[in-house]
Design a protein around this motif. Sequence first.
Motif, PDB file in Angstrom:
ATOM      1  N   ARG A 199      38.983  60.230  70.320  1.00  0.00           N
ATOM      2  CA  ARG A 199      38.067  59.271  69.681  1.00  0.00           C
ATOM      3  C   ARG A 199      38.822  58.431  68.652  1.00  0.00           C
ATOM      4  NH1 ARG A 199      34.471  63.774  70.066  1.00  0.00           N
ATOM      5  NH2 ARG A 199      34.948  64.428  67.925  1.00  0.00           N
ATOM      6  N   ILE A 200      39.685  59.088  67.907  1.00  0.00           N
ATOM      7  CA  ILE A 200      40.493  58.386  66.897  1.00  0.00           C
ATOM      8  C   ILE A 200      41.485  57.446  67.581  1.00  0.00           C
ATOM      9  CG2 ILE A 200      42.299  58.736  65.159  1.00  0.00           C
ATOM     10  CD1 ILE A 200      40.739  61.420  64.483  1.00  0.00           C
ATOM     11  N   ALA A 201      42.159  57.940  68.621  1.00  0.00           N
ATOM     12  CA  ALA A 201      43.123  57.115  69.355  1.00  0.00           C
ATOM     13  C   ALA A 201      42.441  55.906  69.974  1.00  0.00           C
ATOM     14  CB  ALA A 201      43.803  57.953  70.431  1.00  0.00           C
ATOM     15  N   ASP A 202      41.240  56.090  70.502  1.00  0.00           N
ATOM     16  CA  ASP A 202      40.476  54.997  71.093  1.00  0.00           C
ATOM     17  C   ASP A 202      40.230  53.897  70.065  1.00  0.00           C
ATOM     18  OD1 ASP A 202      38.498  54.262  73.515  1.00  0.00           O
ATOM     19  OD2 ASP A 202      37.459  53.871  71.623  1.00  0.00           O
ATOM     20  N   ASN A 203      39.871  54.299  68.855  1.00  0.00           N
ATOM     21  CA  ASN A 203      39.602  53.338  67.785  1.00  0.00           C
ATOM     22  C   ASN A 203      40.864  52.549  67.421  1.00  0.00           C
ATOM     23  OD1 ASN A 203      39.410  52.513  64.817  1.00  0.00           O
ATOM     24  ND2 ASN A 203      37.307  53.170  65.204  1.00  0.00           N
ATOM     25  N   ILE A 204      41.989  53.257  67.228  1.00  0.00           N
ATOM     26  CA  ILE A 204      43.234  52.599  66.830  1.00  0.00           C
ATOM     27  C   ILE A 204      43.765  51.718  67.958  1.00  0.00           C
ATOM     28  CG2 ILE A 204      45.650  53.000  66.183  1.00  0.00           C
ATOM     29  CD1 ILE A 204      44.719  55.544  64.738  1.00  0.00           C
ATOM     30  N   ALA A 205      43.722  52.227  69.187  1.00  0.00           N
ATOM     31  CA  ALA A 205      44.250  51.477  70.334  1.00  0.00           C
ATOM     32  C   ALA A 205      43.519  50.148  70.506  1.00  0.00           C
ATOM     33  CB  ALA A 205      44.138  52.325  71.600  1.00  0.00           C
ATOM     34  N   LYS A 206      42.203  50.183  70.406  1.00  0.00           N
ATOM     35  CA  LYS A 206      41.433  48.949  70.589  1.00  0.00           C
ATOM     36  C   LYS A 206      41.658  47.982  69.434  1.00  0.00           C
ATOM     37  CE  LYS A 206      37.923  51.081  73.528  1.00  0.00           C
ATOM     38  NZ  LYS A 206      36.570  51.669  73.601  1.00  0.00           N
ATOM     39  N   LYS A 207      41.833  48.514  68.243  1.00  0.00           N
ATOM     40  CA  LYS A 207      42.069  47.657  67.082  1.00  0.00           C
ATOM     41  C   LYS A 207      43.383  46.895  67.221  1.00  0.00           C
ATOM     42  CE  LYS A 207      42.415  47.819  62.022  1.00  0.00           C
ATOM     43  NZ  LYS A 207      42.339  48.697  60.820  1.00  0.00           N
ATOM     44  N   SER A 226      37.145  62.312  78.172  1.00  0.00           N
ATOM     45  CA  SER A 226      35.863  61.585  78.231  1.00  0.00           C
ATOM     46  C   SER A 226      35.551  60.840  76.933  1.00  0.00           C
ATOM     47  CB  SER A 226      34.726  62.570  78.530  1.00  0.00           C
ATOM     48  OG  SER A 226      34.567  63.505  77.474  1.00  0.00           O
ATOM     49  N   GLN A 227      36.330  61.102  75.885  1.00  0.00           N
ATOM     50  CA  GLN A 227      36.048  60.511  74.577  1.00  0.00           C
ATOM     51  C   GLN A 227      36.638  59.113  74.394  1.00  0.00           C
ATOM     52  OE1 GLN A 227      33.752  62.321  72.494  1.00  0.00           O
ATOM     53  NE2 GLN A 227      33.715  62.980  74.647  1.00  0.00           N
ATOM     54  N   THR A 228      37.287  58.597  75.433  1.00  0.00           N
ATOM     55  CA  THR A 228      37.772  57.214  75.371  1.00  0.00           C
ATOM     56  C   THR A 228      37.382  56.476  76.645  1.00  0.00           C
ATOM     57  OG1 THR A 228      39.724  55.778  75.214  1.00  0.00           O
ATOM     58  CG2 THR A 228      40.044  57.902  76.290  1.00  0.00           C
TER      59      THR A 228
END
Length: 388
Positions: free
Chosen positions: A261-269, A297-299
């Motif tokens: 979930r954290i990686a998803d946030n940083i990657a998209k940013k 499933s969290q990304t």
Amino acid sequence: MFKNILIRFGELSLKGKNKMNFVNILAQNIRKICNVEYKDMIIQIDRIFIPFSAENINNLNYVFGISSFSPVIKIDSDLSTIETKLLSIDLDKYSSFKINCRRKWKEFPMNSMELNQHLGNLILTNKKNLKVKVKDADIEVNVEIHADFAYIFWEKIKGLGGLPVNSSGKVLHLLSGGIDSPVAALEMIKRGVKVNFLSFISPPHTDETTIKKIKMIVNELTKYQIESRLFLFNYTDLMNYIGLTSNQAYKIVLMRRSFYRIADNIAKKFQCLGISNGENLGQVASQTLEAMNTIHSQTTLPIYQPLLTNDKIETINKSEKFNLFQISTIKACETCEIFAPNHPATKPNNEVAIQLENELDMLKELEKKSLDENVELCYFNNKGNNKY
């Protein structure tokens, strides 16, 4: 004796109308890694020439997208000049030779086959200890005839292959201090991907050695991609909170779901097109198909796993080849290792994971707060001018 280095392409030769886009990216990478100016480079559709130096020969070993390279003698496209230079080469230490000529300038008075025969006879006449050997000769002397210059070379150094870095987009890579994830990052870089790094630390459980080790790995990998970003995420508060779960067997699963979930946030940013990792199918409890399905499933981003089916020995060999193994085996405290339960769930269920996260009702809020407060961004470049 040598004037230039001739650089040949590998997969780039298979590209179609956009081939020169790849060639120009490769040229830019060579310029930055070898410290050469564009004005000193000759960029052609099938090769690049740069000035010769021992430093440039060494630096080309860090450039993906090259099939091979050779130090070359550059002379006028004149037959007598070619003959004189050819006879000046020290061939006495060899017992057999082969001549391979390419006439790229069609106005040269001899074609390639005639030139092969002429120069071969010249060497045989003047170097009595040498004999011609078409296969497996001790030395293969190559002569290329162009309109302005001729090139002579005999050494062919194998390049790294792959695609030029920055030709395939950008990913965020989950990096630990182990053997697998640095090699996986290198595999992504080899395919032309620009890799950003995300590492989770949990001080005081993970000490300064752990952080230093992570930075050493990124520094080594940056030699191949010129510049890197490393996001160091302080995960201590989240780790302690997840440790309160009512089902201890799910601790690692819950933690890694949080990672994504954290990686998803940083990657998209930062406009990354996916998340990559060093996972190897079945290697540990969190890398079974069931576990990966529950965790990933969290990304909504694609997840790339270049080592998924590797044998461990394959990965170790590559780690040693690229000077990563010595760093990866430094003893340090990894967040996942210190948090792992005695009996982890090997076939976790997505519904159970959601239920346990609902019990930890402050989890998502803590993740958001940590994203705002607990991320250190470090910058690396291949000159060692790093900023932490």
